[in-house]
Enzyme design. Structure first.
Site, PDB file in Angstrom:
ATOM      1  N   GLU A 168       1.520   0.290  -4.821  1.00 13.71           N
ATOM      2  CA  GLU A 168       1.031   1.583  -5.293  1.00 13.71           C
ATOM      3  C   GLU A 168       2.197   2.566  -5.334  1.00 13.71           C
ATOM      4  O   GLU A 168       2.699   2.970  -4.290  1.00 13.71           O
ATOM      5  CB  GLU A 168      -0.050   2.105  -4.356  1.00 13.71           C
ATOM      6  CG  GLU A 168      -1.324   1.273  -4.354  1.00 13.71           C
ATOM      7  CD  GLU A 168      -2.356   1.834  -3.401  1.00 13.71           C
ATOM      8  OE1 GLU A 168      -3.487   2.101  -3.846  1.00 13.71           O
ATOM      9  OE2 GLU A 168      -2.040   2.012  -2.213  1.00 13.71           O
TER      10      GLU A 168
ATOM     11  N   ASP B 171       0.841  -1.185   0.000  1.00 10.86           N
ATOM     12  CA  ASP B 171       0.000   0.000   0.000  1.00 10.86           C
ATOM     13  C   ASP B 171       0.884   1.245   0.000  1.00 10.86           C
ATOM     14  O   ASP B 171       1.873   1.327   0.743  1.00 10.86           O
ATOM     15  CB  ASP B 171      -0.887  -0.031   1.256  1.00 10.86           C
ATOM     16  CG  ASP B 171      -1.816   1.147   1.348  1.00 10.86           C
ATOM     17  OD1 ASP B 171      -2.752   1.219   0.547  1.00 10.86           O
ATOM     18  OD2 ASP B 171      -1.604   1.996   2.242  1.00 10.86           O
TER      19      ASP B 171
END
Length: 903
Positions: free
Chosen positions: A544, A514
């Site tokens: 990400e 993340d």
């Protein structure tokens, strides 16, 4: 200890500092801490200190300090108080300190690249040895600029990570932090270099009173505290009592869990003692079970992103006690497991689970389970769900509490530290048996809380170290929450150690990071190298790579972000194709939700009521961005763009950035839907003309899935994309309860029109949302869901059938992928399989026609070729209408259809 203390005192006397008869380190001793403290409050203030100064200065290393914006004129001193209480008011002399160290002004540091983001200011140096400096950091420190009379001109705390990393370098080699249980000994190790004393409390159970307290001994060079029990204490629980100075609170005694916890008791109040290699923590066959050998390189990955609770909470074929739990994955005859098995047979390689580490936002016992009801566009459902949103059983889980322990709310008994270990392993083993690898969503970029909050762990052990601080010393929160600082050695080590534990002890095959752009690239690369070597197999890393916040554009380090990861072999999610396919941007609201149509949902070719302003040029640009994804987002891949020019992908603009950023195809993760934002079905509900039939909506959805399947790189899908999953137009369902996150594995409903989504994130668009939810034409019939389900499986089979859809290197893509001239709304490409390992076909030609009408494509050089439809495409009757005329090299492609021909 006495030797160090004597040396420390002598050093201060030699500096000519008046000690006032008070030892500079007047710590409480763990041996004097009563056993009752182990059952006391989470924090006891030993000496209060309400004085709160900002931390504007920064330790550049063990001895050098920079104070931004401060002139070098004046007298600078470093004040120290072992028990806190320094009083430094402007215009007065400093009081409440034990000792003071004069600092010398120096030339600006040119060899501190780690702190290049710190603005210019006074550069200061402390003339003291390591032992003295280590002792200083165990008390309160305040940097003061004084006039010649000794009056305070300015005062600030100092951000300490730079000093602690250098003073305690030895800690980076500590290989067994946490608890280590063997048959003869149970050892505890905690890195707490600034603590004044530490003790470990031992409990027989997760609810009993402490039976023993052990003082811990400090290693002065590494800052690690140690204690041991004779015998194997496995099955018991423990906490630490840490006496430490916390700015703004004073000298406190924190009752805290272990940041290296491998499991926990109920609601994470106590850490669990376990040897993860113990036989009783392994489900049957654990040691001999292996992951499927489907993935040889990143581009082989086809991922299905799934939430543990979503998977089964709504599945009546799962025993009630197993719904929403790890155990549901062992119910092999349930609707959900049959669904996953079918996906595996079709070609799915990986299940990526939303956070399964210990999270702080779900009560592990007695969580609320609301039962909403109401009309298609009613606000009643969301009102009931939101009433218990913070106490119900659902959350995405991006609230990390303990990084290396399984979440308890998914276990059959959250109070039993062993059950969550065994049941999570059983889940992994069962998915492996289905032929599915297991990936894990990890959130090392922030913690649920920081500071002295009860649910803060790291900051209550080493205050001010583990989190990234802004220019005032406050914790940065650009990620949404309290940002961690993996550029700091021991936070980077914690992340690396944690990933290694999951890969080694739970056989996790891949990781999704993340907000990975908030991590340093160097730390990520070192982590991957270390983990691969330790487990003896490649462990794929994706994440990400968004570029924002205090680290944006490499402000603090070279990030693990899209534009900075080229050549790393780590994949990052591509928003290029995502936005072009869906239309608009992730944050759109108001009229833009409707007007900004995308490549598949009507841009120019099927305008909605607000979409008529777009031009053929807009469609051409969207087509280019989709092609970029199909080409692996490779920097150096060249193609003819919509304006007729040949450009490398790196020379094509995407919102002011280079559109092509990957050096190798595996560095791009292609997707059109994940847990964030609206589902694809829901975004299409905004953008397709209202009159579009439900059958056509299902077809449009599969065009998006096809684009991902045909794209070079990693293919990433959200669970339920193949069943037309809807969240009733919710744009941010992280805390929207089971109601808005349901999946129906019986294929009867997709839950569109089950109430207006939560008002907090969606209320501003209710005027647009409610009419759509109330329109029954937008709800798919079971036949539409079945169509999408079956077409999706065909697409997986197509991708799995040939390595041409998942080429290994950029050179392979350069040589073997060619886009063909095609009408607006049609993408056509040829893949050359001659001599390519795993290609299975001499040539593949694929088409994606997003138009409402059929088109023909003439492919130069393909006359007399013996193309046939790909044998895997069986579910879509319209595909069978596609034709190839070898005499004219003409392909006929039906409307809104993805077609693959092979030779």
């Amino acid at each position: 200890m006495n030797r160090v203390r004597t040396r420390f005192t002598r050093a201060w006397i030699l500096l000519g500092v008046a000690l006032g008869g008070v030892l500079p380190y007047a710590a409480s001793h763990a041996a004097d801490v009563p056993l009752s403290a182990c059952d006391g409050p989470f924090q006891t203030v030993l000496r209060a200190d309400a004085e709160q100064h900002e931390a504007r200065a920064v330790w550049l290393d063990a001895r050098r300090i920079r104070w931004p914006g401060t002139p070098s004129a004046g007298v600078f001193k470093l004040y120290h108080a072992a028990g806190a209480g320094i009083d430094a008011r402007a215009g007065q002399r400093v009081a409440g300190f034990d000792s003071a160290l004069p600092l010398q002004a120096t030339a600006a540091a040119s060899d501190a690249p780690r702190f290049r983001y710190v603005p210019a200011g006074a550069e200061l140096a402390a003339d003291a040895d390591d032992a003295t400096l280590r002792q200083l950091h165990r008390g309160q420190l305040l940097l003061v600029r004084e006039d010649e009379a000794g009056r305070v001109l300015a005062a600030t705390r100092i951000q300490a990570a730079g000093a602690l990393d250098q003073l305690y370098q030895a800690a980076a080699d500590s290989g067994d932090l946490g608890v280590t249980a063997t048959q003869t000994r149970t050892a505890f190790k905690l890195w707490a270099p600034t603590a004044q004393s530490v003790a470990v409390c031992v409990y027989d159970s997760g609810s009993s009173n402490a039976r023993r307290i052990l003082p811990m001994q400090r290693d002065d060079h590494g800052g690690v505290w140690r204690a041991a029990l004779e015998g194997d204490a496995s099955g018991g629980y423990y906490t630490y009592l840490v006496d430490v100075v916390a700015d703004g609170a004073g000298l406190v005694r924190n009752l805290v869990t272990d940041p290296y916890s491998v499991s926990l008791g109920l609601d994470s109040r106590r850490s669990y003692i376990a040897d993860l290699d113990a036989p009783d923590l392994k489900p049957a066959g654990w040691d001999t079970g292996k992951a499927p050998a489907k993935v040889k390189t990143l581009t082989d990955m086809v991922v299905y992103e799934l939430h543990v609770r979503d998977f089964s909470i709504n599945d009546a074929s799962v025993p009630r006690a197993h719904r929403g739990k790890y155990a549901a994955f062992s119910d092999v005859d349930s609707n959900g497991m049959r669904h996953l098995a079918a996906l595996s047979r079709a070609g799915l390689t990986d299940i990526h689970l939303l956070p399964i580490y210990d999270i702080a936002s779900v009560p592990e016992r007695g969580c609320a389970v609301p039962a909403p009801s109401g009309g298609a566009a009613s606000e009643a459902q969301q009102a009931l769900v939101m009433r218990t949103a913070d106490s119900d059983c659902f959350n995405w889980g991006y609230d990390p509490f303990h990084y290396s322990a399984p979440e308890g709310s998914y276990a059959s008994d959250a109070a039993n530290g062993a059950r969550r270990i065994v049941e999570l392993r059983a889940m992994v083993a069962q998915l492996h048996k289905l032929g599915l690898r297991v990936g894990m969503d990890v959130v090392y970029n922030h913690t649920y809380r920081s500071g002295q909050h009860e649910r803060s762990v790291l900051d209550r052990i080493v205050p001010g170290y583990y989190h990234r601080l802004d220019d005032t010393g406050a914790v940065a929160q650009s990620t949404c929450c309290d940002n961690t600082a993996t550029e700091n050695a021991m936070m980077g080590k914690l992340m690396s150690d944690s990933v290694l534990l999951w890969a080694k002890h739970y056989k996790i095959d891949s990781f999704r990071f993340d907000l990975m752009g908030h991590q340093p690239r160097a730390v990520m690369e070192a982590l991957r190298k270390r983990v691969d070597a330790a487990v003896g197999r490649p462990v794929q890393l994706i994440g990400e790579g968004w570029n924002f916040g205090e680290v944006e554009n490499g402000a603090r380090f070279v990030q693990a972000s899209q534009l900075s990861l080229g050549g790393s072999g780590i994949g990052s999610f591509s928003d290029r194709g995502r936005d072009a396919v869906r239309g608009g941007a992730a944050g759109d609201s108001g009229a833009k939700l409707i007007s900004e149509q995308g490549f598949i949902n009507g841009l120019v070719l099927d305008p909605n009521a607000l979409g008529g302003k777009h031009t053929k040029g807009d469609l051409a640009r969207a087509t280019d961005l989709v092609k970029i994804g199909l080409a692996g987002t490779l920097r150096d891949y060249a193609m003819t763009t919509g304006d007729g020019t040949v450009k490398k992908l790196a020379d094509i603009d995407y919102n002011g950035q280079t559109a092509g950023y990957a050096v190798q195809p595996g560095e791009a993760v292609n997707y059109v839907e994940n847990h964030d934002n609206q589902t694809l079905y829901d975004i299409n509900a905004f953008k397709l003309p209202r009159a579009t039939t439900s059958a056509e909506r299902a077809r449009v959805q599969m065009l998006g899935a096809a684009i991902v399947a045909f794209s070079q790189g990693v293919a990433y899908y959200h669970a339920g994309i193949d069943t037309l999953r809807s969240k009733s137009l919710d744009r941010n369902s992280f805390n929207s309860g089971d109601w808005f996150n349901r999946i129906d594995w019986s294929y009867r409903s997709n839950y569109f029109g089950t109430g207006a989504p939560p008002k907090a994130d969606n209320g501003k668009d209710y005027d647009l949302i409610k009419p759509l939810l109330a329109d029954r034409r937008l709800r798919p019939a079971p036949a539409d869901i079945a169509f999408a389900r079956d077409v999706f499986r065909d697409l997986l089979a197509v991708r799995a059938s040939s390595t041409l859809f998942r080429m290994r290197t950029a050179e392979d893509v350069h040589q073997r992928l060619r886009f063909l001239d095609s009408p607006a709304g049609v993408i056509a490409a040829r893949l050359d399989g001659e001599g390519y390992a795993g290609a299975r076909f001499k040539k593949i030609v694929y088409f994606v026609n997003v138009d409402k009408v059929a088109h023909t494509v003439v492919a130069d050089g393909e006359k007399n070729t013996q193309y046939r439809l790909h044998p895997a495409q069986q579910a879509d009757p319209r595909v069978k209408q596609a034709r190839f005329d070898g005499d004219t090299a003409t392909f006929a492609i039906p409307a809104r259809t993805a077609v693959v021909f092979v030779e």
